[in-house]
Motif scaffolding. Structure first.
Motif, PDB file in Angstrom:
ATOM      1  N   LEU A 188      -4.757  -0.261   2.424  1.00  0.00           N
ATOM      2  CA  LEU A 188      -4.596   0.320   0.870  1.00  0.00           C
ATOM      3  C   LEU A 188      -4.612  -0.934  -0.507  1.00  0.00           C
ATOM      4  CD1 LEU A 188      -1.574   2.019   1.809  1.00  0.00           C
ATOM      5  CD2 LEU A 188      -3.592   2.931   0.483  1.00  0.00           C
ATOM      6  N   GLN A 189      -4.826  -1.908   0.284  1.00  0.00           N
ATOM      7  CA  GLN A 189      -4.440  -3.717  -0.625  1.00  0.00           C
ATOM      8  C   GLN A 189      -6.919  -3.745  -0.647  1.00  0.00           C
ATOM      9  OE1 GLN A 189      -2.834  -6.539   1.826  1.00  0.00           O
ATOM     10  NE2 GLN A 189      -0.846  -5.744   1.518  1.00  0.00           N
ATOM     11  N   ILE A 190      -7.059  -3.058   0.453  1.00  0.00           N
ATOM     12  CA  ILE A 190      -8.340  -3.715   0.278  1.00  0.00           C
ATOM     13  C   ILE A 190      -8.844  -3.187  -0.649  1.00  0.00           C
ATOM     14  CG2 ILE A 190     -10.454  -3.404   1.168  1.00  0.00           C
ATOM     15  CD1 ILE A 190      -9.156  -4.191   2.764  1.00  0.00           C
ATOM     16  N   ALA A 191      -8.201  -1.865  -0.620  1.00  0.00           N
ATOM     17  CA  ALA A 191      -8.835  -0.149  -2.376  1.00  0.00           C
ATOM     18  C   ALA A 191      -8.450  -0.266  -3.075  1.00  0.00           C
ATOM     19  CB  ALA A 191      -8.005   1.253  -1.338  1.00  0.00           C
ATOM     20  N   GLN A 192      -7.167  -1.412  -3.733  1.00  0.00           N
ATOM     21  CA  GLN A 192      -7.195  -1.911  -5.003  1.00  0.00           C
ATOM     22  C   GLN A 192      -7.513  -3.071  -4.990  1.00  0.00           C
ATOM     23  OE1 GLN A 192      -4.001  -1.277  -6.578  1.00  0.00           O
ATOM     24  NE2 GLN A 192      -3.885   1.004  -4.967  1.00  0.00           N
ATOM     25  N   GLN A 193      -8.143  -3.762  -3.960  1.00  0.00           N
ATOM     26  CA  GLN A 193      -9.597  -4.770  -4.492  1.00  0.00           C
ATOM     27  C   GLN A 193     -10.226  -4.562  -5.322  1.00  0.00           C
ATOM     28  OE1 GLN A 193      -9.360  -7.493  -1.343  1.00  0.00           O
ATOM     29  NE2 GLN A 193      -6.698  -7.875  -1.121  1.00  0.00           N
TER      30      GLN A 193
END
Length: 836
Positions: free
Chosen positions: A729-734
């Motif tokens: 999910l953090q990677i998706a935000q990046q």
């Protein structure tokens, strides 16, 4: 002996052998055949009993020509009686034929429109309001009734299953082929009917079987060739309906050869049957002129009526529907047929002719444009001719010549730009003293304005709303255009709905012909392999006209599509964008939509590695119930958090969003599997039947107990996966795509909006400060006023106390004085008494 009988009002109301109960119910013993049961959405059911109807190929004796076997004297008596009745029917509608004839003449197509001046060069122009309305109506109607792909669509009532769908689709494909290819004259005949419908008010289409061609045939019948009794109030319930048909001797013998007519000795006539008034007007439009009756044309009356035939073994004198055919020239009955299906105990009349009605009115016939705007059309033509004649007269050389003036020589013809000398009489030095132009009035502007008003009034009767649509604001609320279309074309919408119902009757007749003669029909190469069967046509409710009774124009369909697209923008999650766009492109008639919008690839079941690769390349992966969901979840999470693979900047933008959606699928499938494993349903209860109100509570309780067990399983199984999912999910935000840059206009609008917001904020702050200062000032004023009131109150209290003290002092002095005076008076009284 046969007599014509009117339809009994109680006919078909009661069933023989059925005893009615006092409450109106009845007990009926159903036959042993298996009925066709369709369960409806409300819980009711439609039961169709298997009928035992037979067509002409199954029982030729029932459908034979009774005129061949019945007593010739009875036939002659029936023929003579009906010929007399038909003369009365023709006389009863003589005036109506005159109205139809006048309407055809007022179109001006035959160069014989009534009215107008009779001087040389007078205008014979005709206003095109009547002809334009007919052509416009036919063009709109035929597009809806007969689109290029065919006029038939499927319509399955009740529960839909594969068998019903396959039968309906076979019938649709076969009937569309029939109406577009096999019955090659169908569209042409229907278009003729539609062009004449506004003129006649009612027009008719006939469907029949041609034994020679081995196919169904279609024929347009004009209203002046259909006769009904004066007392008829409806075409389908009339006591008799007569079709007037003029055929050549060759066609008459052809019908004898194929058994339709009985063989009679033909009397050759040199006189052609007298045409009706509308036929004469139409012949002028077509440019046809009468010639000698070389083809020996003769008139045949086909009467659809009710008779009581004692010699008919099927009816035994009971009133029943028949088809009676009479040759006018020989005055003989050439055909008599039963007009109900073999096996139909109710002897329900079969319809072969379908009425298309323009505007229904009181009585058996509809009304058309000659009735609605016939007077306006005459006024329009008269006004237009008056304007044309006025312009012609003002440009014509019309003069008055002085009788006494003698001019030698001949009349001179002067061409443009030519100078001609003429001789004048003695003493005449001015040509204007000899001749004077006639003083005619120029074309009247008032008459021109009247012509415009009459045109608007005439078009208002058959108006559509395209003119109003141009004035609609692009930002109008969704549905406004649709509402204006329906409001502006209310008349045409009602007519279109009636056309739809009539087209449905045409298809029902065609289905009956297919049920009777399907095996005898010649089929084209396109449908030769179509597995169509005669039994497919036993059901008449699974196909309908492709026209929609609620939609009558392409403009309305486009407005509906635009409204759907507008709603899709407002509620994107409730619509399928691909389906909406495909419908819009189809409505715009964009060819090869499949090339523009290729179909989605069918999902395939893959192992976890192939799924990761597919999602990394931008394709979706689908989870399946039988997979090991925990293993797949672990493989996807490890791939997605690996900096060299799924978390790689060149892979993550495509992989991460699709992987998260795919992980959600696996989690939900794992959840349902675990719930099913933990649930124990009582014996005799199926989870599939949750809608059964008797077991809902049992299933809900079981699911609640299973949820407690599943909570522990989920914590145990997903404990190691949740940190990995959080990383994804953090990677998706990046890698979340940035918002698209705004164009110049949008930026200007945004800056103006921000400036306006700041201005309003500053104004609100200033207003707040001013309001606070005003409140402080008001509070100070209130405090000062309260202090002043308090001081005034204290001073007033002291003064009041002083006044009260003074009053007490004065009262005490007064009392003291009074006491002194009383003491003195008493002393004086005592002294006087002592002296005395």
């Amino acid at each position: 002996m046969a007599t014509e009988m009117p339809i009994d009002p109680e006919f078909g109301r009661f069933i023989d052998g059925v005893q009615m109960n006092e409450d109106g119910s009845a007990e009926v013993e159903l036959p042993n055949e298996t009925p066709d049961i369709e369960e409806m959405a409300d819980g009711s059911a439609v039961v169709t009993l298997t009928d035992d109807f037979k067509g002409p190929t199954e029982n030729e004796d029932f459908y034979e020509n009774l005129a061949e076997t019945m007593d010739i004297r009875d036939m002659d008596e029936i023929g003579m009686r009906y010929l007399d009745l038909l003369e009365k029917d023709k006389e009863a509608r003589k005036d109506r034929d005159k109205q139809y004839e006048d309407g055809l003449r007022r179109t001006g197509l035959g160069n014989d429109a009534p009215g107008g001046a009779d001087f040389e060069g007078a205008s014979k122009v005709v206003h095109p309001a009547m002809a334009e309305a007919c052509v416009d109506f036919a063009a709109r109607a035929v597009k809806e009734l007969f689109p290029p792909d065919g006029p038939v669509r499927t319509n399955i009532l009740g529960d839909v299953n594969d068998e019903k769908s396959e039968i309906a689709e076979r019938k649709r494909d076969y009937m569309n082929w029939q109406l577009t290819d096999q019955i090659e004259e169908f569209r042409d005949e229907q278009e003729q009917m539609l062009t004449q419908l506004p003129m006649g008010g009612s027009q008719f289409m006939k469907m029949y079987w041609d034994e020679k061609l081995k196919r169904p045939c279609a024929q347009f019948i004009a209203i002046d060739n259909i006769l009904m009794p004066f007392s008829a109030i409806n075409f389908y319930t009339a006591q008799r309906i007569t079709e007037v048909e003029d055929i050549s001797e060759w066609e008459f013998k052809r019908r004898i050869a194929r058994g339709l007519y009985r063989d009679i000795a033909l009397y050759r006539t040199s006189l052609e049957p007298e045409p009706t008034g509308p036929e004469k007007a139409n012949q002028k439009i077509e440019g046809k002129k009468y010639q000698d009756n070389e083809d020996n044309t003769r008139r045949v009356f086909t009467v659809y009526t009710w008779l009581e035939l004692d010699d008919d073994s099927y009816t035994k004198g009971e009133s029943a529907p028949y088809i009676l055919m009479i040759d006018e020239v020989d005055r003989e009955v050439v055909g008599l047929y039963r007009n109900w299906e073999d096996g139909d105990d109710t002897m329900t009349k079969l319809d072969w002719i379908v009425e298309f009605k323009f505007i229904p009115w009181r009585g058996g016939y509809g009304i058309g444009l000659p009735h609605l705007i016939g007077g306006l059309s005459a006024a329009l033509t008269g006004s237009l001719r008056a304007l044309m004649d006025s312009a012609h007269i003002n440009n014509a050389a019309t003069m008055l010549k002085l009788k006494g003036g003698k001019i030698s020589g001949q009349s001179q013809r002067v061409d443009v730009t030519q100078v001609v000398e003429i001789e004048g009489a003695p003493g005449v030095d001015d040509i204007r003293k000899i001749a004077m132009p006639m003083p005619f009035n120029p074309p009247s502007p008032v008459l021109f304005q009247l012509l415009g008003w009459l045109t608007t009034a005439a078009k208002g009767v058959v108006t559509t709303s395209e003119e109003k649509i141009a004035d609609i604001n692009a930002n109008a609320p969704v549905g406004t255009t649709q509402a204006l279309i329906e409001q502006g074309a209310a008349v045409f919408s009602a007519i279109h709905s009636r056309l739809h119902n009539s087209q449905k009757k045409v298809l029902m007749i065609l289905q009956r012909l297919n049920r009777w003669y399907l095996e005898d029909q010649k089929r084209g190469d396109i449908v030769a392999e179509l597995p169509i069967k005669a039994t497919d046509f036993k059901r008449n409710t699974d196909v309908l006209p492709v026209s929609d009774p609620h939609i009558f124009s392409e403009t309305q369909r486009m407005a509906q599509t635009q409204a759907v697209m507008a709603y899709m923008k407002q509620y994107p999650t409730l619509f399928d964008p691909r389906a909406v766009l495909a419908r819009s492109l189809k409505q715009m008639k964009v060819p090869n939509i499949q090339e523009l919008m290729p179909q989605y690839q069918k999902p395939m079941e893959m192992h976890a590695a192939d799924e990761n690769a597919a999602m990394a390349m931008g394709r979706m992966a689908t989870a399946y119930p039988d997979q090991d969901h925990l293993a797949h979840l672990k493989a996807h999470c490890l791939f997605g958090t690996d900096q060299m693979l799924g978390a790689n900047p060149i892979v993550a933008p495509a992989f991460i969003p699709r992987a998260l959606e795919h992980i959600k699928q696996h989690m939900m499938l794992w959840y349902t599997q675990q719930m099913n494993r933990h649930t124990t349903i009582p014996a005799g209860v199926s989870k599939v039947k949750y809608e059964d109100s008797k077991v809902k509570h049992e299933i809900d309780k079981t699911m609640a107990i299973a949820s407690d067990h599943l909570k522990l399983d989920a914590q145990e199984q997903f404990q190691g996966l949740m940190p990995e999912i959080a990383k994804m999910l953090q990677i998706a935000q990046q890698f979340k795509p940035p918002a698209p840059p705004m164009d110049g206009d949008a930026q200007a609008v945004l800056q103006a909006s921000m400036a306006e917001t700041q201005r309003r904020a500053a104004k609100d702050q200033a207003d707040l400060q001013l309001k606070q200062a005003q409140m402080q000032q008001d509070m100070a004023s209130q405090q000062q006023e309260q202090q002043f009131k308090a001081a005034m109150n204290a001073e007033n209290n002291l003064t009041r106390e002083r006044i009260d003290t003074l009053d007490l002092t004065l009262e005490a002095a007064r009392l003291k004085k009074e006491q002194g005076e009383s003491a003195i008076a008493l002393q004086d009284t005592i002294q006087r008494n002592l002296r005395g």
